[in-house]
Scaffold this motif. Structure first.
Motif, PDB file in Angstrom:
ATOM      1  N   ALA A 242      64.201  46.090  42.331  1.00 34.97           N
ATOM      2  CA  ALA A 242      63.208  45.451  43.188  1.00 34.97           C
ATOM      3  C   ALA A 242      61.971  46.323  43.371  1.00 34.97           C
ATOM      4  CB  ALA A 242      63.821  45.115  44.546  1.00 34.97           C
ATOM      5  N   THR A 243      62.160  47.630  43.569  1.00 33.09           N
ATOM      6  CA  THR A 243      60.995  48.500  43.708  1.00 33.09           C
ATOM      7  C   THR A 243      60.217  48.578  42.395  1.00 33.09           C
ATOM      8  OG1 THR A 243      62.437  50.426  43.321  1.00 33.09           O
ATOM      9  CG2 THR A 243      61.913  49.875  45.612  1.00 33.09           C
ATOM     10  N   ASP A 244      60.919  48.588  41.271  1.00 39.17           N
ATOM     11  CA  ASP A 244      60.235  48.554  39.973  1.00 39.17           C
ATOM     12  C   ASP A 244      59.422  47.271  39.828  1.00 39.17           C
ATOM     13  OD1 ASP A 244      61.339  50.991  39.330  1.00 39.17           O
ATOM     14  OD2 ASP A 244      62.899  50.170  38.023  1.00 39.17           O
ATOM     15  N   ALA A 245      60.025  46.149  40.227  1.00 40.36           N
ATOM     16  CA  ALA A 245      59.330  44.867  40.131  1.00 40.36           C
ATOM     17  C   ALA A 245      58.110  44.825  41.042  1.00 40.36           C
ATOM     18  CB  ALA A 245      60.291  43.732  40.482  1.00 40.36           C
TER      19      ALA A 245
ATOM     20  N   LEU B   6      70.973  50.777  52.513  1.00 41.16           N
ATOM     21  CA  LEU B   6      70.115  51.340  51.477  1.00 41.16           C
ATOM     22  C   LEU B   6      68.801  50.568  51.478  1.00 41.16           C
ATOM     23  CD1 LEU B   6      69.773  53.334  49.121  1.00 41.16           C
ATOM     24  CD2 LEU B   6      70.771  51.583  47.624  1.00 41.16           C
ATOM     25  N   LEU B   7      67.715  51.251  51.819  1.00 42.74           N
ATOM     26  CA  LEU B   7      66.440  50.550  51.960  1.00 42.74           C
ATOM     27  C   LEU B   7      65.318  51.287  51.256  1.00 42.74           C
ATOM     28  CD1 LEU B   7      64.569  52.238  54.139  1.00 42.74           C
ATOM     29  CD2 LEU B   7      65.901  51.012  55.830  1.00 42.74           C
ATOM     30  N   ALA B   8      64.197  50.571  51.092  1.00 39.10           N
ATOM     31  CA  ALA B   8      62.939  51.119  50.585  1.00 39.10           C
ATOM     32  C   ALA B   8      61.816  50.362  51.266  1.00 39.10           C
ATOM     33  CB  ALA B   8      62.849  50.974  49.068  1.00 39.10           C
ATOM     34  N   ALA B   9      60.638  50.979  51.326  1.00 37.02           N
ATOM     35  CA  ALA B   9      59.466  50.317  51.909  1.00 37.02           C
ATOM     36  C   ALA B   9      58.414  50.146  50.832  1.00 37.02           C
ATOM     37  CB  ALA B   9      58.907  51.117  53.076  1.00 37.02           C
ATOM     38  N   ILE B  10      57.782  48.980  50.809  1.00 40.84           N
ATOM     39  CA  ILE B  10      56.763  48.678  49.805  1.00 40.84           C
ATOM     40  C   ILE B  10      55.532  48.092  50.474  1.00 40.84           C
ATOM     41  CG2 ILE B  10      58.458  48.290  47.958  1.00 40.84           C
ATOM     42  CD1 ILE B  10      58.017  45.261  48.392  1.00 40.84           C
TER      43      ILE B  10
ATOM     44  N   VAL C 209      55.222  51.562  46.164  1.00 39.45           N
ATOM     45  CA  VAL C 209      56.427  51.986  46.868  1.00 39.45           C
ATOM     46  C   VAL C 209      56.038  53.079  47.858  1.00 39.45           C
ATOM     47  CG1 VAL C 209      58.730  52.996  46.657  1.00 39.45           C
ATOM     48  CG2 VAL C 209      57.906  51.404  44.913  1.00 39.45           C
ATOM     49  N   LEU C 210      56.232  52.817  49.139  1.00 41.73           N
ATOM     50  CA  LEU C 210      55.880  53.765  50.190  1.00 41.73           C
ATOM     51  C   LEU C 210      57.036  54.692  50.529  1.00 41.73           C
ATOM     52  CD1 LEU C 210      53.964  51.362  52.590  1.00 41.73           C
ATOM     53  CD2 LEU C 210      53.023  52.772  50.750  1.00 41.73           C
ATOM     54  N   ILE C 211      58.243  54.158  50.514  1.00 43.13           N
ATOM     55  CA  ILE C 211      59.454  54.949  50.747  1.00 43.13           C
ATOM     56  C   ILE C 211      60.430  54.624  49.633  1.00 43.13           C
ATOM     57  CG2 ILE C 211      61.389  55.397  52.306  1.00 43.13           C
ATOM     58  CD1 ILE C 211      59.634  54.596  54.640  1.00 43.13           C
ATOM     59  N   GLU C 212      60.780  55.626  48.860  1.00 38.30           N
ATOM     60  CA  GLU C 212      61.748  55.434  47.787  1.00 38.30           C
ATOM     61  C   GLU C 212      63.108  55.065  48.388  1.00 38.30           C
ATOM     62  OE1 GLU C 212      61.239  55.432  44.599  1.00 38.30           O
ATOM     63  OE2 GLU C 212      59.181  56.213  44.516  1.00 38.30           O
ATOM     64  N   PRO C 213      63.959  54.407  47.609  1.00 46.64           N
ATOM     65  CA  PRO C 213      65.269  54.010  48.139  1.00 46.64           C
ATOM     66  C   PRO C 213      66.003  55.173  48.788  1.00 46.64           C
ATOM     67  CG  PRO C 213      64.901  52.981  46.014  1.00 46.64           C
ATOM     68  CD  PRO C 213      63.756  53.922  46.225  1.00 46.64           C
ATOM     69  N   ARG C 214      66.493  54.936  50.002  1.00 44.85           N
ATOM     70  CA  ARG C 214      67.240  55.963  50.726  1.00 44.85           C
ATOM     71  C   ARG C 214      68.264  55.291  51.628  1.00 44.85           C
ATOM     72  NH1 ARG C 214      62.845  58.648  54.759  1.00 44.85           N
ATOM     73  NH2 ARG C 214      61.807  58.973  52.746  1.00 44.85           N
ATOM     74  N   GLU C 215      69.324  56.018  51.904  1.00 47.79           N
ATOM     75  CA  GLU C 215      70.389  55.508  52.771  1.00 47.79           C
ATOM     76  C   GLU C 215      70.069  55.861  54.217  1.00 47.79           C
ATOM     77  OE1 GLU C 215      73.671  53.151  53.049  1.00 47.79           O
ATOM     78  OE2 GLU C 215      73.077  53.963  51.087  1.00 47.79           O
TER      79      GLU C 215
END
Length: 238
Positions: free
Chosen positions: A189-192, A211-215, A200-206
């Motif tokens: 999803a972040t790649d897309a 498990l979330l990321a911010a875009i 991508v503001l926050i890379e995937p993290r637990e």
């Protein structure tokens, strides 16, 4: 609190965008939404048979970005003492702790990001309560808004988060109802998101939620992705 009982979830999320067609296309590429133009010109974005997001231009007095529309009450606009607003809509709730589990591309959580705690306002207007999250004893800086369960399910369920942010974060991200979307594969999803022109503001993290990321989309609107939430709010659903 109004006599109609507590608010139990979202009717929909609105995305107020200066270029609605381009914004909807960005998220169609990201989430696979079915985008349909309604008679009033708004863009209705569907995941299966559930309306996920309505995209439209803002009026002269509205700001761009995500806007929460809660279901189950007569129409009204609520604005808290910090200036953050939400809309009430008389239609049924589609997303929340009492709705079916969120699918890929659907709203799966909301979090009030604010520099000023306004818990009393939202609890009074929406029939919620506030408690510390997890094993914490303090409701600052993060707390859960909860709603009483129905007669068949005693107790309470988490309906929204509240995060107190500093002035720098407020200036960069804004004070708002942060919208979380469920994704089946957060790396994909972040790649897309990047391929569709986002950042991508926050890379995937637990984190405690999961498990979330911010875009951010190409127009600067920020959202959070949450991988395979078991229910509304991810880990908070349990």
């Amino acid at each position: 609190m109004a006599e109609d009982g507590p608010i139990r979830g979202l009717r929909r999320i609105e995305l107020r965008a200066t270029d609605p067609a381009s914004a909807a296309e960005h998220y169609r590429q990201l989430f696979g939404w079915i985008v349909m133009t309604a008679e009033d010109g708004t863009l209705r974005c569907w995941v299966g048979d559930r309306l996920a997001v309505l995209v439209r231009p803002p009026t002269s007095w509205e700001t761009t970005g995500w806007h929460a529309v809660f279901g189950g009450r007569p129409s009204a606009l609520l604005t808290d003492p910090a200036g953050i607003s939400a809309t009430l809509d008389p239609g049924r709730v589609r997303h929340g702790p009492f709705a079916p589990p969120p699918r890929h591309g659907e709203p799966c959580w909301i979090e009030l990001m604010t520099a000023t705690a306004t818990d009393d306002y939202w609890n009074r207007e929406l029939g919620w309560a506030t408690r510390a999250a997890g094993q914490a004893r303090d409701i600052k800086p993060f707390a859960l808004h909860t709603v009483a369960s129905d007669e068949d399910t005693p107790g309470e369920r988490a309906i929204a988060g509240r995060l107190l942010i500093d002035a720098a974060t407020a200036a960069g991200v804004g004070t708002t109802w942060m919208t979380y979307f469920a994704v089946s594969d957060i790396e994909a999803a972040t790649d897309a998101a990047v391929l569709a022109g986002g950042t991508v503001l926050i890379e995937p993290r637990e984190v405690e939620t999961g498990l979330l990321a911010a875009i951010a989309d190409p127009f600067g609107t920020v959202s959070t992705l949450l991988q395979d939430p078991i229910g509304w709010g991810g880990a908070w659903a349990s």
